[in-house]
Motif scaffolding. Structure first.
Motif, PDB file in Angstrom:
ATOM      1  N   ASN A   1       7.122 -45.907 -13.374  1.00  0.00           N
ATOM      2  CA  ASN A   1       6.155 -44.806 -13.321  1.00  0.00           C
ATOM      3  C   ASN A   1       5.424 -44.512 -14.622  1.00  0.00           C
ATOM      4  O   ASN A   1       4.383 -43.843 -14.601  1.00  0.00           O
ATOM      5  CB  ASN A   1       6.864 -43.526 -12.868  1.00  0.00           C
ATOM      6  CG  ASN A   1       7.250 -43.581 -11.402  1.00  0.00           C
ATOM      7  OD1 ASN A   1       6.423 -43.385 -10.524  1.00  0.00           O
ATOM      8  ND2 ASN A   1       8.511 -43.897 -11.136  1.00  0.00           N
ATOM      9  N   ILE A   2       5.958 -44.986 -15.761  1.00  0.00           N
ATOM     10  CA  ILE A   2       5.381 -44.606 -17.051  1.00  0.00           C
ATOM     11  C   ILE A   2       3.990 -45.224 -17.207  1.00  0.00           C
ATOM     12  O   ILE A   2       3.770 -46.377 -16.846  1.00  0.00           O
ATOM     13  CB  ILE A   2       6.331 -45.003 -18.210  1.00  0.00           C
ATOM     14  CG1 ILE A   2       5.967 -44.269 -19.491  1.00  0.00           C
ATOM     15  CG2 ILE A   2       6.404 -46.514 -18.407  1.00  0.00           C
ATOM     16  CD1 ILE A   2       7.045 -44.347 -20.562  1.00  0.00           C
ATOM     17  N   LYS A   3       3.050 -44.416 -17.698  1.00  0.00           N
ATOM     18  CA  LYS A   3       1.691 -44.947 -17.852  1.00  0.00           C
ATOM     19  C   LYS A   3       0.876 -44.072 -18.799  1.00  0.00           C
ATOM     20  O   LYS A   3       1.230 -42.924 -19.081  1.00  0.00           O
ATOM     21  CB  LYS A   3       0.988 -45.050 -16.504  1.00  0.00           C
ATOM     22  CG  LYS A   3       0.810 -43.716 -15.765  1.00  0.00           C
ATOM     23  CD  LYS A   3       0.195 -43.921 -14.395  1.00  0.00           C
ATOM     24  CE  LYS A   3      -0.170 -42.616 -13.712  1.00  0.00           C
ATOM     25  NZ  LYS A   3       0.985 -41.740 -13.428  1.00  0.00           N
ATOM     26  N   GLU A   4      -0.213 -44.649 -19.261  1.00  0.00           N
ATOM     27  CA  GLU A   4      -1.165 -43.926 -20.108  1.00  0.00           C
ATOM     28  C   GLU A   4      -1.634 -42.665 -19.382  1.00  0.00           C
ATOM     29  O   GLU A   4      -1.854 -42.679 -18.166  1.00  0.00           O
ATOM     30  CB  GLU A   4      -2.361 -44.853 -20.381  1.00  0.00           C
ATOM     31  CG  GLU A   4      -3.376 -44.303 -21.338  1.00  0.00           C
ATOM     32  CD  GLU A   4      -4.567 -45.237 -21.536  1.00  0.00           C
ATOM     33  OE1 GLU A   4      -5.599 -44.749 -22.029  1.00  0.00           O
ATOM     34  OE2 GLU A   4      -4.470 -46.440 -21.191  1.00  0.00           O
ATOM     35  N   GLY A   5      -1.763 -41.561 -20.115  1.00  0.00           N
ATOM     36  CA  GLY A   5      -2.277 -40.322 -19.538  1.00  0.00           C
ATOM     37  C   GLY A   5      -1.214 -39.383 -19.006  1.00  0.00           C
ATOM     38  O   GLY A   5      -1.499 -38.227 -18.696  1.00  0.00           O
ATOM     39  N   MET A   6       0.037 -39.868 -18.883  1.00  0.00           N
ATOM     40  CA  MET A   6       1.083 -38.962 -18.407  1.00  0.00           C
ATOM     41  C   MET A   6       1.701 -38.231 -19.591  1.00  0.00           C
ATOM     42  O   MET A   6       1.672 -38.716 -20.719  1.00  0.00           O
ATOM     43  CB  MET A   6       2.123 -39.721 -17.571  1.00  0.00           C
ATOM     44  CG  MET A   6       3.315 -40.291 -18.276  1.00  0.00           C
ATOM     45  SD  MET A   6       4.343 -41.360 -17.183  1.00  0.00           S
ATOM     46  CE  MET A   6       5.013 -40.192 -16.014  1.00  0.00           C
ATOM     47  N   SER A   7       2.221 -37.054 -19.342  1.00  0.00           N
ATOM     48  CA  SER A   7       2.856 -36.290 -20.420  1.00  0.00           C
ATOM     49  C   SER A   7       4.337 -36.646 -20.495  1.00  0.00           C
ATOM     50  O   SER A   7       4.932 -37.103 -19.510  1.00  0.00           O
ATOM     51  CB  SER A   7       2.701 -34.792 -20.180  1.00  0.00           C
ATOM     52  OG  SER A   7       3.533 -34.386 -19.107  1.00  0.00           O
ATOM     53  N   THR A   8       4.923 -36.409 -21.668  1.00  0.00           N
ATOM     54  CA  THR A   8       6.365 -36.667 -21.785  1.00  0.00           C
ATOM     55  C   THR A   8       7.161 -35.669 -20.939  1.00  0.00           C
ATOM     56  O   THR A   8       8.284 -35.961 -20.523  1.00  0.00           O
ATOM     57  CB  THR A   8       6.822 -36.643 -23.260  1.00  0.00           C
ATOM     58  OG1 THR A   8       6.337 -35.463 -23.902  1.00  0.00           O
ATOM     59  CG2 THR A   8       6.291 -37.854 -24.000  1.00  0.00           C
TER      60      THR A   8
ATOM     61  N   ASN B   1       2.232 -30.984 -23.420  1.00  0.00           N
ATOM     62  CA  ASN B   1       1.026 -31.222 -24.219  1.00  0.00           C
ATOM     63  C   ASN B   1       1.050 -32.556 -24.955  1.00  0.00           C
ATOM     64  O   ASN B   1       0.105 -32.897 -25.655  1.00  0.00           O
ATOM     65  CB  ASN B   1       0.835 -30.093 -25.244  1.00  0.00           C
ATOM     66  CG  ASN B   1       0.623 -28.754 -24.551  1.00  0.00           C
ATOM     67  OD1 ASN B   1      -0.152 -28.672 -23.609  1.00  0.00           O
ATOM     68  ND2 ASN B   1       1.343 -27.732 -24.988  1.00  0.00           N
ATOM     69  N   GLU B   2       2.139 -33.302 -24.795  1.00  0.00           N
ATOM     70  CA  GLU B   2       2.237 -34.607 -25.457  1.00  0.00           C
ATOM     71  C   GLU B   2       1.901 -35.679 -24.420  1.00  0.00           C
ATOM     72  O   GLU B   2       2.665 -35.918 -23.487  1.00  0.00           O
ATOM     73  CB  GLU B   2       3.661 -34.796 -25.998  1.00  0.00           C
ATOM     74  CG  GLU B   2       3.842 -36.055 -26.808  1.00  0.00           C
ATOM     75  CD  GLU B   2       5.240 -36.111 -27.415  1.00  0.00           C
ATOM     76  OE1 GLU B   2       5.332 -36.235 -28.636  1.00  0.00           O
ATOM     77  OE2 GLU B   2       6.227 -36.015 -26.656  1.00  0.00           O
ATOM     78  N   ILE B   3       0.730 -36.299 -24.592  1.00  0.00           N
ATOM     79  CA  ILE B   3       0.197 -37.232 -23.587  1.00  0.00           C
ATOM     80  C   ILE B   3       0.280 -38.659 -24.120  1.00  0.00           C
ATOM     81  O   ILE B   3      -0.102 -38.923 -25.276  1.00  0.00           O
ATOM     82  CB  ILE B   3      -1.287 -36.884 -23.263  1.00  0.00           C
ATOM     83  CG1 ILE B   3      -1.437 -35.398 -22.876  1.00  0.00           C
ATOM     84  CG2 ILE B   3      -1.831 -37.804 -22.165  1.00  0.00           C
ATOM     85  CD1 ILE B   3      -0.696 -34.952 -21.644  1.00  0.00           C
ATOM     86  N   LEU B   4       0.770 -39.569 -23.284  1.00  0.00           N
ATOM     87  CA  LEU B   4       0.844 -40.978 -23.688  1.00  0.00           C
ATOM     88  C   LEU B   4      -0.557 -41.580 -23.773  1.00  0.00           C
ATOM     89  O   LEU B   4      -1.346 -41.468 -22.836  1.00  0.00           O
ATOM     90  CB  LEU B   4       1.684 -41.772 -22.694  1.00  0.00           C
ATOM     91  CG  LEU B   4       3.173 -41.408 -22.626  1.00  0.00           C
ATOM     92  CD1 LEU B   4       3.877 -42.284 -21.611  1.00  0.00           C
ATOM     93  CD2 LEU B   4       3.839 -41.526 -23.990  1.00  0.00           C
TER      94      LEU B   4
END
Length: 283
Positions: free
Chosen positions: A64-71, A117-120
């Motif tokens: 599921n991890i991807k650019e644009g997702m938050s921690t 607020n921490e976005i990949l």
């Protein structure tokens, strides 16, 4: 009389030849593990069951991890997966840690706290460190994830750190010493131009989140505690692109960052020492 009987019973799961070997090493001045950290077959099964869920958690993150997702979204995935398997995320409320997982991006070495607020972002590297309690047994592992197009030199850091873990595991053999493990990891990291974080280490895990022994990722061959069949512990090298010095973020009291602001990578497994080698429990 009863008390002695109880003490004998406590160690009775240790094979006599192994107990004898430990006592012989002790006689010759070796630092040996306390017998209480040598697991019973029942404990090993419990730790393995916990580890299977822990691996499932990391597989769920990987899917599921991807650019644009938050921690914070990673934290929710971890919490939901763990609790739906009748398990508990070990970090949650551990000594006041507020979340279910550690998410450590780029120059964060470890203990990054998930935040909405921490976005990949494209080019980030992130360590996701998950620990699981299942029916009272603990397991612990982490993986690195590379988001989008990652710089070649950062990719190399991630890859060499994984090699450091593999070399550490290969060195963690029965009747070797913990210093051998640290020395092998340090040699590989430094040969590749990196440094090993000194202020944090691997640890015994199984009946508690953190137990003896401490497993340092630097050191000298032929030093440290004897490694004995039945021990379970983590190996989790934190390797920095720059210098090894780190500091703790005073704002939250948890997050560890590189002092020079250069990236850091980490991989972690829980392993069981067997009579013939070792077994990685957190595949």
């Amino acid at each position: 009389m009863k008390k002695n009987h109880h003490n004998h019973k406590k160690a009775s799961h240790i094979l006599p030849e192994i107990e004898k070997k430990i006592l012989t090493y002790k006689h010759f001045g070796y630092k040996v593990p306390p017998l209480r950290i040598i697991r019973t077959p029942e404990q090993i099964e419990g730790i393995k069951a916990s580890a299977r869920i822990n691996t499932g958690v990391l597989d769920c993150v990987a899917a599921n991890i991807k650019e644009g997702m938050s921690t914070a979204e990673i934290d929710k995935l971890v919490y939901d997966y763990t609790t739906s398997h009748n398990a508990i995320p070990a970090p949650l409320n551990y000594e006041g840690f507020p979340k279910s997982v550690c998410t450590s991006i780029n120059q964060v070495v470890c203990h990054g706290i998930p935040d909405e607020n921490e976005i990949l972002k494209n080019g980030d590297i992130i360590n996701v460190d998950v620990s699981t309690i299942y029916e009272g047994y603990f397991s612990d592992a982490s993986r690195m994830f590379m988001i989008g197009d990652v710089k070649e030199e950062w990719k190399r850091l991630v890859e060499v750190t994984k090699e450091c873990l593999e070399i550490g595991i290969a060195t963690a053999q029965p009747w070797a010493r913990l210093g051998d493990v640290g020395a092998a990891i340090q040699e590989h990291a430094e040969k590749n131009g990196y440094s090993v974080v000194r202020d944090l280490c691997g640890h015994g895990v199984g009946l508690k989140f953190h137990e003896v022994p401490n497993v340092e990722h630097f050191g000298k061959k032929g030093t440290g505690m004897l490694i004995v069949p039945g021990m379970t512990f983590t190996i989790e090298p934190m390797i920095n692109m720059g210098k090894y010095q780190v500091y703790v973020d005073e704002k939250n009291g948890w997050t560890v960052l590189t002092e020079d602001g250069l990236p850091s990578a980490q991989w972690e497994h829980t392993i069981l020492i067997t009579e013939t080698g070792n077994e990685i429990l957190t595949w």
